[in-house]
Structures are given as structure tokens and as C-alpha cells.
Design a protein around this motif. Sequence first.
Motif, mmCIF file in Angstrom:
data_model
loop_
_atom_site.group_PDB
_atom_site.id
_atom_site.type_symbol
_atom_site.label_atom_id
_atom_site.label_comp_id
_atom_site.label_asym_id
_atom_site.label_seq_id
_atom_site.Cartn_x
_atom_site.Cartn_y
_atom_site.Cartn_z
ATOM 1 N N THR A 1 0.839 -1.203 0.000
ATOM 2 C CA THR A 1 0.000 0.000 0.000
ATOM 3 C C THR A 1 0.874 1.254 0.000
ATOM 4 O OG1 THR A 1 -0.131 -0.245 2.365
ATOM 5 C CG2 THR A 1 -2.027 -0.997 1.117
ATOM 6 N N ILE A 2 0.482 2.201 -0.814
ATOM 7 C CA ILE A 2 1.240 3.453 -0.937
ATOM 8 C C ILE A 2 0.279 4.611 -0.669
ATOM 9 C CG2 ILE A 2 2.671 4.873 -2.489
ATOM 10 C CD1 ILE A 2 3.813 2.040 -2.118
ATOM 11 N N ALA A 3 0.637 5.448 0.308
ATOM 12 C CA ALA A 3 -0.212 6.618 0.602
ATOM 13 C C ALA A 3 0.392 7.852 -0.052
ATOM 14 C CB ALA A 3 -0.294 6.825 2.106
ATOM 15 N N ILE A 4 -0.440 8.613 -0.743
ATOM 16 C CA ILE A 4 0.029 9.893 -1.282
ATOM 17 C C ILE A 4 -0.489 10.952 -0.308
ATOM 18 C CG2 ILE A 4 0.101 11.388 -3.329
ATOM 19 C CD1 ILE A 4 0.896 8.547 -4.051
ATOM 20 N N ALA B 1 8.885 7.944 1.446
ATOM 21 C CA ALA B 1 9.504 7.395 2.658
ATOM 22 C C ALA B 1 8.855 6.051 2.957
ATOM 23 C CB ALA B 1 9.277 8.350 3.826
ATOM 24 N N ASP B 2 9.671 5.056 3.312
ATOM 25 C CA ASP B 2 9.064 3.751 3.594
ATOM 26 C C ASP B 2 8.629 3.679 5.063
ATOM 27 O OD1 ASP B 2 11.220 3.132 5.183
ATOM 28 O OD2 ASP B 2 11.808 1.338 4.079
ATOM 29 N N GLN B 3 8.048 2.536 5.439
ATOM 30 C CA GLN B 3 7.444 2.402 6.769
ATOM 31 C C GLN B 3 8.459 2.619 7.896
ATOM 32 O OE1 GLN B 3 4.909 2.635 9.198
ATOM 33 N NE2 GLN B 3 3.876 1.899 7.356
ATOM 34 N N CYS B 4 9.712 2.112 7.735
ATOM 35 C CA CYS B 4 10.723 2.303 8.798
ATOM 36 C C CYS B 4 10.996 3.787 9.000
ATOM 37 C CB CYS B 4 12.059 1.675 8.403
ATOM 38 S SG CYS B 4 12.034 -0.059 8.372
ATOM 39 N N HIS C 1 -0.904 9.838 10.404
ATOM 40 C CA HIS C 1 -2.167 9.119 10.174
ATOM 41 C C HIS C 1 -2.074 8.150 9.004
ATOM 42 C CE1 HIS C 1 -3.480 12.361 12.759
ATOM 43 N NE2 HIS C 1 -4.503 11.583 13.061
ATOM 44 N N CYS C 2 -0.871 7.701 8.701
ATOM 45 C CA CYS C 2 -0.724 6.855 7.520
ATOM 46 C C CYS C 2 -0.277 5.460 7.965
ATOM 47 C CB CYS C 2 0.312 7.533 6.620
ATOM 48 S SG CYS C 2 1.291 6.443 5.646
ATOM 49 N N ASP C 3 -0.992 4.435 7.510
ATOM 50 C CA ASP C 3 -0.574 3.075 7.889
ATOM 51 C C ASP C 3 -0.124 2.277 6.662
ATOM 52 O OD1 ASP C 3 -2.939 2.777 6.635
ATOM 53 O OD2 ASP C 3 -4.012 1.835 8.296
ATOM 54 N N ALA C 4 0.257 2.986 5.606
ATOM 55 C CA ALA C 4 0.662 2.312 4.361
ATOM 56 C C ALA C 4 2.104 1.807 4.471
ATOM 57 C CB ALA C 4 0.537 3.293 3.206
ATOM 58 N N ASP C 5 2.530 1.031 3.478
ATOM 59 C CA ASP C 5 3.909 0.518 3.475
ATOM 60 C C ASP C 5 4.902 1.624 3.128
ATOM 61 O OD1 ASP C 5 3.397 -2.270 4.001
ATOM 62 O OD2 ASP C 5 2.371 -2.254 2.074
ATOM 63 N N ALA C 6 4.433 2.603 2.361
ATOM 64 C CA ALA C 6 5.298 3.751 2.037
ATOM 65 C C ALA C 6 4.403 4.953 1.785
ATOM 66 C CB ALA C 6 6.127 3.450 0.795
ATOM 67 N N TYR D 1 -0.053 -2.063 -6.890
ATOM 68 C CA TYR D 1 -0.055 -1.379 -5.584
ATOM 69 C C TYR D 1 -1.484 -1.020 -5.174
ATOM 70 C CZ TYR D 1 4.886 -0.654 -6.498
ATOM 71 O OH TYR D 1 6.206 -0.856 -6.765
ATOM 72 N N GLY D 2 -1.690 -0.951 -3.848
ATOM 73 C CA GLY D 2 -2.956 -0.429 -3.338
ATOM 74 C C GLY D 2 -2.705 1.015 -2.940
ATOM 75 N N PHE D 3 -3.321 1.963 -3.634
ATOM 76 C CA PHE D 3 -3.035 3.379 -3.360
ATOM 77 C C PHE D 3 -4.067 3.993 -2.412
ATOM 78 C CE2 PHE D 3 -0.683 2.865 -7.357
ATOM 79 C CZ PHE D 3 0.499 3.494 -7.018
ATOM 80 N N GLN D 4 -3.596 4.975 -1.651
ATOM 81 C CA GLN D 4 -4.489 5.796 -0.822
ATOM 82 C C GLN D 4 -4.093 7.249 -1.062
ATOM 83 O OE1 GLN D 4 -3.283 4.920 3.163
ATOM 84 N NE2 GLN D 4 -3.684 2.711 2.986
ATOM 85 N N ILE D 5 -5.054 8.140 -0.967
ATOM 86 C CA ILE D 5 -4.707 9.575 -1.024
ATOM 87 C C ILE D 5 -5.123 10.171 0.323
ATOM 88 C CG2 ILE D 5 -5.171 11.799 -2.147
ATOM 89 C CD1 ILE D 5 -5.888 10.324 -4.692
ATOM 90 N N ILE D 6 -4.178 10.778 1.026
ATOM 91 C CA ILE D 6 -4.520 11.444 2.298
ATOM 92 C C ILE D 6 -4.376 12.946 2.093
ATOM 93 C CG2 ILE D 6 -3.966 11.647 4.754
ATOM 94 C CD1 ILE D 6 -2.751 8.852 4.643
#
Length: 319
Positions: free
Chosen positions: A13-16, A171-174, A94-99, A44-49
Motif C-alpha cells: 500500500t502506498i499513501a500519497i 519514505a518507507d514504513q521504517c 495518520h498513515c498506515d501504508a507501506d510507504a 499497488y494499493g493506493f491511498q490519497i490522504i
Amino acid sequence: MFSILRRRPRLKTIAIIIPVYNEEENLGFLHERLSKVFSSAPEYGFQIILVDDHSTDRTPEIMASLAAKDSRVSWLRLSRNSGSHTACAAGLDHCDADAAIIMAADLQDPPELVSSLLARYVAGAQIVWAVRESREGESWFTRAASEMFNWLMGRLTDLKMPPRGADVFLADQCVITAFRRMPERSLSLFSVMAWLGFRQESISYVKQARNAGRSKWTIRRKILLAIDSFVGFSYLPIRFMSVVGFLAALLGICWALYIMVMRLLGITQAVGYASIMITILILGGLQMLMLGVLGEYLWRTLEEARRRPRYFIEKSSRS
Ligand code: UDP
Ligand code: MG
């Protein structure tokens, strides 16, 4: 049979994350362009925040209507205008995506960059900067000031900032988890990201002219950000003060010795009013300047000591 039971790999999952301040004309176009990019990368599973930095135009309604028609869109609204770096920090919290990819809402950074950023992420990079190759539609003054800032940051701090500056990064999750542990209030997001370390890479792009509307980054805000960045990552101004103080004292001693020797030799009389005034004015000015530099550090220490939250959420699509 077994192939049915075998679990399909989870979509990454990728959050923009997009800071938004009075961007009513741009949100629709931005969503359209991002949707096209998303359909070209179905792996990829995308999200827009969208993080509304307390806009005063129709931005909140447009965000709500985008979220109603597209389940990938969510939004937050901050309780006051806090600046885009704080808005991005709220998005990262507030983002729980992988990146996560941070980009502006005005389409200056082409959404198509997402694919190139993801290519580096897949190859193992943890922070990917999109570095401005050149900038369209911006005055020579804006460009020169920005280049000067990046040059000074490179010289005066030990941060490895992208040399021509960046406005977009992945930026990735780490990295996101590490960032959440950095509680500073005087936030210069890009400097903090560069400071974190990890595996950083960059790609380059041409920064476009704004799609619509005007820049919200006034000269005053840019100066404040520059001071935050220097004070946050360099003690050089304080060290510089000590060096200037030492040199001024040394100069005074040499001057006094010179006058003494001249008097003893009977060559000249004491020097007059003008030179005393010049010395007082220059030293007085330097002392004020130095107090000002100390004040910058002191003020920020006070800000951090108060431990006020960086932002408050007024409303969100989840509430
Ligand atoms: N922005 C924000 N809060 C502010 C100012 C700007 O969230 O107080 C957002 C803005 O809507 C845009 C991004 O930050 O998405 C970059 O701002 P802008 O385009 O005005 O800055 P510039 O590109 O001129 O540096
Ligand atoms: Mg812009």
C-alpha cells in the motif's frame, strides 16, 4: 487445489500525502491525474490522504466530495493554518501504508513522478527524493533564493540534502516510524528526513508552473523556514559569534597597544571622537546581532520545552 489455498501476496500500500491550503481549483485535476497513475500501477494499493491546513475556500467541500466518490481518498482538517510541513507531519502520523509519498496539491510536481519513485523504492531505497532539475514559471529571485538556501544548508550543516532542493519524496514504513519519534515543533520536514539517514536515493524532475492559484509560501514564511532549518541543524551561528567576539577583542587590544607605543614614542596624540564613535557603534551592533542569534536558539528551546502539540485535528473523513 493447493494453488487455491496458497495465499496471494499482499498488495503493497502506498499513501500519497498532500498538504492542501486553499487549493479549490487544483484538487479535481490532481485527483484525475493521480487516478490515471494509479491505474497504470495495479500492483499497488493506493491511498490519497489530503491534509487541509485550515483552508478558507471551498477546499473542505471538494475534499469531502472526492472522498465520497473514491474510497481511496481520506482527509484531515487541521484546527489552524500550521504550514505545509506540519500538515505533512499530520499526514505521516495518520498513515498506515507501506510507504508514503509527499507531494503538493498545485501540480507543480507532476503526479506521474509516483512511478519513478516507486521504481527506486522497489529496488530497495527507503527515502527517495525527487530533485528539481529545473523550475518553470518561477521568478529568478525565487530560484536564486532557493539555490542559495540549499547551498548554505550543504555548507553550514552536515545534512546530505539534495543539492538543488526537493519538494517531493517517498519514505518507507521504517522511515515513517522513525519520523514519528522526532517531536520537534520548529519543523523543517525535509531537513529532518535528510537527517534521519537510512538508504536515501534521488531522481530528478522538472518542476512545473502552478496549475492554478498563487503560492502560499510568502517570503516571510520562507525566511522563517530557513532560520528553522539552520538553527535546527547547525551551531555554526553561535560559534561564529564567539569567533567574531574574539576577533573584535583582539583588534581592540592591538589598537590599544599601538596607541600606547605611539604615545610613548611621542609620535602622536590619542585618537579622536570619530574613531571612538565608530568603535562603539560597530561593537554595539555586533553585540545586538549576537544577542539576536542567541535569541533564535533560546526561543526555539522554549517552544520545545512547552511541548505544545504540533497540530490538532478539527475534523476528518473518519470522524
Ligand atoms: N500549503 C499548506 N499550508 C500552507 C501553505 C501551503 O498546506 O500554509 C500547501 C499548498 O496547498 C501546496 C503545498 O503546501 O499543496 C506547497 O505550497 P505552495 O505551492 O503554495 O508553495 P511553493 O510551491 O510556492 O513553494
Ligand atoms: Mg507550489
